[in-house]
Design an enzyme around this catalytic site. Sequence first.
Site, PDB file in Angstrom:
ATOM      1  N   LYS A 130       0.863  -1.190   0.000  1.00  9.39           N
ATOM      2  CA  LYS A 130       0.000   0.000   0.000  1.00  9.39           C
ATOM      3  C   LYS A 130       0.889   1.226   0.000  1.00  9.39           C
ATOM      4  O   LYS A 130       1.996   1.189   0.531  1.00  9.39           O
ATOM      5  CB  LYS A 130      -0.871   0.022   1.258  1.00  9.39           C
ATOM      6  N   ASP A 170      -7.112   4.227  -4.415  1.00  3.61           N
ATOM      7  CA  ASP A 170      -7.736   4.115  -3.085  1.00  3.61           C
ATOM      8  C   ASP A 170      -8.326   5.509  -2.806  1.00  3.61           C
ATOM      9  O   ASP A 170      -8.585   6.262  -3.765  1.00  3.61           O
ATOM     10  CB  ASP A 170      -6.697   3.704  -2.025  1.00  3.61           C
TER      11      ASP A 170
HETATM   12  P1  NDP Z   1     -12.964   7.738  -2.606  1.00  5.81           P
HETATM   13  O1  NDP Z   1     -11.888   8.716  -2.472  1.00  5.81           O
HETATM   14  O2  NDP Z   1     -13.571   7.492  -3.949  1.00  5.81           O
HETATM   15  O3  NDP Z   1     -14.172   8.092  -1.616  1.00  5.81           O
HETATM   16  C1  NDP Z   1     -13.957   8.165  -0.250  1.00  5.81           C
HETATM   17  C2  NDP Z   1     -15.268   8.543   0.431  1.00  5.81           C
HETATM   18  O4  NDP Z   1     -15.100   8.409   1.840  1.00  5.81           O
HETATM   19  C3  NDP Z   1     -15.666  10.006   0.189  1.00  5.81           C
HETATM   20  O5  NDP Z   1     -17.054  10.128   0.245  1.00  5.81           O
HETATM   21  C4  NDP Z   1     -14.987  10.707   1.363  1.00  5.81           C
HETATM   22  O6  NDP Z   1     -15.578  11.948   1.714  1.00  5.81           O
HETATM   23  C5  NDP Z   1     -15.191   9.696   2.463  1.00  5.81           C
HETATM   24  N1  NDP Z   1     -14.102   9.819   3.444  1.00  5.81           N
HETATM   25  C6  NDP Z   1     -12.778   9.617   3.225  1.00  5.81           C
HETATM   26  N2  NDP Z   1     -12.079   9.849   4.335  1.00  5.81           N
HETATM   27  C7  NDP Z   1     -12.960  10.216   5.263  1.00  5.81           C
HETATM   28  C8  NDP Z   1     -12.850  10.567   6.619  1.00  5.81           C
HETATM   29  N3  NDP Z   1     -11.647  10.607   7.228  1.00  5.81           N
HETATM   30  N4  NDP Z   1     -13.983  10.858   7.298  1.00  5.81           N
HETATM   31  C9  NDP Z   1     -15.197  10.842   6.677  1.00  5.81           C
HETATM   32  N5  NDP Z   1     -15.371  10.501   5.394  1.00  5.81           N
HETATM   33  C10 NDP Z   1     -14.271  10.188   4.695  1.00  5.81           C
HETATM   34  O7  NDP Z   1     -12.386   6.380  -2.001  1.00  5.81           O
HETATM   35  P2  NDP Z   1     -12.868   4.881  -2.223  1.00  5.81           P
HETATM   36  O8  NDP Z   1     -14.343   4.821  -2.378  1.00  5.81           O
HETATM   37  O9  NDP Z   1     -12.017   4.279  -3.262  1.00  5.81           O
HETATM   38  O10 NDP Z   1     -12.448   4.208  -0.836  1.00  5.81           O
HETATM   39  C11 NDP Z   1     -13.318   4.140   0.281  1.00  5.81           C
HETATM   40  C12 NDP Z   1     -12.862   3.030   1.212  1.00  5.81           C
HETATM   41  O11 NDP Z   1     -12.833   1.778   0.510  1.00  5.81           O
HETATM   42  C13 NDP Z   1     -11.445   3.196   1.781  1.00  5.81           C
HETATM   43  O12 NDP Z   1     -11.402   2.631   3.073  1.00  5.81           O
HETATM   44  C14 NDP Z   1     -10.595   2.346   0.839  1.00  5.81           C
HETATM   45  O13 NDP Z   1      -9.400   1.920   1.452  1.00  5.81           O
HETATM   46  C15 NDP Z   1     -11.547   1.189   0.603  1.00  5.81           C
HETATM   47  N6  NDP Z   1     -11.311   0.379  -0.581  1.00  5.81           N
HETATM   48  C16 NDP Z   1     -11.250   0.936  -1.835  1.00  5.81           C
HETATM   49  C17 NDP Z   1     -11.065   0.126  -2.933  1.00  5.81           C
HETATM   50  C18 NDP Z   1     -11.105   0.662  -4.330  1.00  5.81           C
HETATM   51  O14 NDP Z   1     -11.041  -0.144  -5.256  1.00  5.81           O
HETATM   52  N7  NDP Z   1     -11.222   1.953  -4.540  1.00  5.81           N
HETATM   53  C19 NDP Z   1     -10.863  -1.323  -2.798  1.00  5.81           C
HETATM   54  C20 NDP Z   1     -11.010  -1.820  -1.447  1.00  5.81           C
HETATM   55  C21 NDP Z   1     -11.206  -0.980  -0.409  1.00  5.81           C
HETATM   56  P3  NDP Z   1     -14.827  13.315   1.344  1.00  5.81           P
HETATM   57  O15 NDP Z   1     -14.888  13.416  -0.149  1.00  5.81           O
HETATM   58  O16 NDP Z   1     -15.577  14.370   2.063  1.00  5.81           O
HETATM   59  O17 NDP Z   1     -13.417  13.167   1.847  1.00  5.81           O
HETATM   60  O1  2IT Z   2      -7.850  -1.668  -0.556  1.00  4.14           O
HETATM   61  C1  2IT Z   2      -7.840  -2.159  -1.703  1.00  4.14           C
HETATM   62  O2  2IT Z   2      -8.011  -3.367  -1.886  1.00  4.14           O
HETATM   63  C2  2IT Z   2      -7.663  -1.260  -2.850  1.00  4.14           C
HETATM   64  N1  2IT Z   2      -7.586  -0.045  -2.656  1.00  4.14           N
HETATM   65  C3  2IT Z   2      -7.554  -1.825  -4.234  1.00  4.14           C
HETATM   66  C4  2IT Z   2      -6.161  -2.293  -4.497  1.00  4.14           C
HETATM   67  C5  2IT Z   2      -5.876  -2.722  -5.909  1.00  4.14           C
HETATM   68  O3  2IT Z   2      -4.694  -3.035  -6.134  1.00  4.14           O
HETATM   69  O4  2IT Z   2      -6.759  -2.769  -6.760  1.00  4.14           O
END
Ligand code: NDP
Ligand code: 2IT
Length: 450
Positions: A130, A170
């Site tokens: 990561k 992420d």
């Molecule tokens: P994005 O950046 O697309 O969206 C993040 C969302 O979470 C936004 O709505 C953001 O609000 C909110 N957010 C982020 N940080 C905070 C915080 N500290 N407090 C409150 N709200 C928060 O990210 P993703 O959707 O890609 O990721 C979301 C979660 O999923 C994370 O935990 C990530 O690690 C996990 N994840 C993502 C994957 C992927 O493929 N993208 C795969 C597996 C897991 P704001 O815009 O106001 O900051």
């Molecule tokens: O937390 C996760 O699994 C991710 N942000 C996706 C990682 C990836 O390599 O697609």
Amino acid sequence: MNAATHTALHDFMQKIEKRNPNEPEFQQAVAEVATSVLPYIQDKPLYREARILERMTEPDRVIMFRVVWEDDDGNVQINRGYRVQNNNAIGPYKGGLRFHPSVNLSVLKFLAFEQTFKNSLTGLPMGGGKGGADFNPKGRSNNEVMRFCQAYMTELERHIGEGTDVPAGDIGVGAREIGYLFGQHKRLSNQFTGVLTGKGLEYGGSLVRTEATGYGAVYFLEDMLKHRGKDIEGCVATISGSGNVALYAAEKVAQLGGKAVTLSDSSGFIHDPEGIAGDKLAWVKALKEQRRGRISEYAEEFGVEFFPGERPWKIPCDVALPCATQNELSGSDAQTLVDNGCMAVSEGANMPTDQEGLDIFVSNHIMFAPSKAANAGGVAVSGLEMSQNSVGISWEEDELDRRLRTIMRGIHEQCVEYGSGDNGYVNYLKGANIAGFNKVANAMLAYGVM
Ligand code: NDP
Ligand code: 2IT
């Protein structure tokens, strides 16, 4: 847990805390895993004598570097960049990049550690890593984001490669950032390789990668419900976040006949009792993916309630999907969900439920899908993107969705195999930890002492 195991766990965690002071998220992630894995290996001297769990909790490598770039006013800006290469026993390091002001070593070590188990569960050959930076893309122009990404990749380039380490998105790293990062890598290395995933379809990306994490978390939920003779159809779902994971989780809930009633961002949450689907969901996608606006605008547009500074867990629901960030669901939130009759939780975000929340869900026999199982769909389709890149082909959407569905079902089956108790309750956290551990541990044993 017997007394000897209890003491072993206590001693193990004391050492972790001493070696990793001021890293609460990393300590929390390790404790969650050790609570399942230490009892499991108590009667397995091969793993204990080779000190496999101790080795897994020490990253292979931590890279930290300065990222210097110029903002639109010509001011010099300095950020801290990272890549934590946790474990490559079963494949090249693989995991996302996070750009958020809260990024620090503790957060990235926890994410890289979790990723190792998650990637193992997918059955694909991927190790765990990561990275990211304490850069805040919010409020920055496209040109500023581009210059930051180019500066970040200028250092990262020498540490990654299609057989070495393959980053992806992420929090704060989506299609736009991956484009800038990939472009800079291509320029520096003079090679067009699958060194990043989540790429645009025009330059080596895979269909279904955008949807994969959110869809996968709902597929896992569907399998948990089915295992107890239930269905998503008719279920009310509360969802936090409004980013990549949350929006496609909402889409899949609607496709399967459920009703997603909340979305949030760091300013608060909206509650739409009629459900967020169809044109309304398309509107939020445009708001978040193109206009980069705030979720409160949904309340103005559709005349629903906005709760500033709050999280959605007090809204009664059948199923909950935390899809924003770590530790966004506390013990008291978990108790509220239980009291309101919530029957299942599927973690789209990484480690969104804190330790107290986990204990409440498990002791109340809630169907609880931990992040390393529930959100593995994203990295799974990243793995499929790597396979497609390495042989120069592109699978159709149906084929990718079918593979994603099969992988999520496989993870569910592994959790049931290792997490089922005598009382019939499936502890998915225990199941995911043990199943994820086994594959990595056996590969590490095969390599000998290193
Ligand atoms: P994005 O950046 O697309 O969206 C993040 C969302 O979470 C936004 O709505 C953001 O609000 C909110 N957010 C982020 N940080 C905070 C915080 N500290 N407090 C409150 N709200 C928060 O990210 P993703 O959707 O890609 O990721 C979301 C979660 O999923 C994370 O935990 C990530 O690690 C996990 N994840 C993502 C994957 C992927 O493929 N993208 C795969 C597996 C897991 P704001 O815009 O106001 O900051
Ligand atoms: O937390 C996760 O699994 C991710 N942000 C996706 C990682 C990836 O390599 O697609």
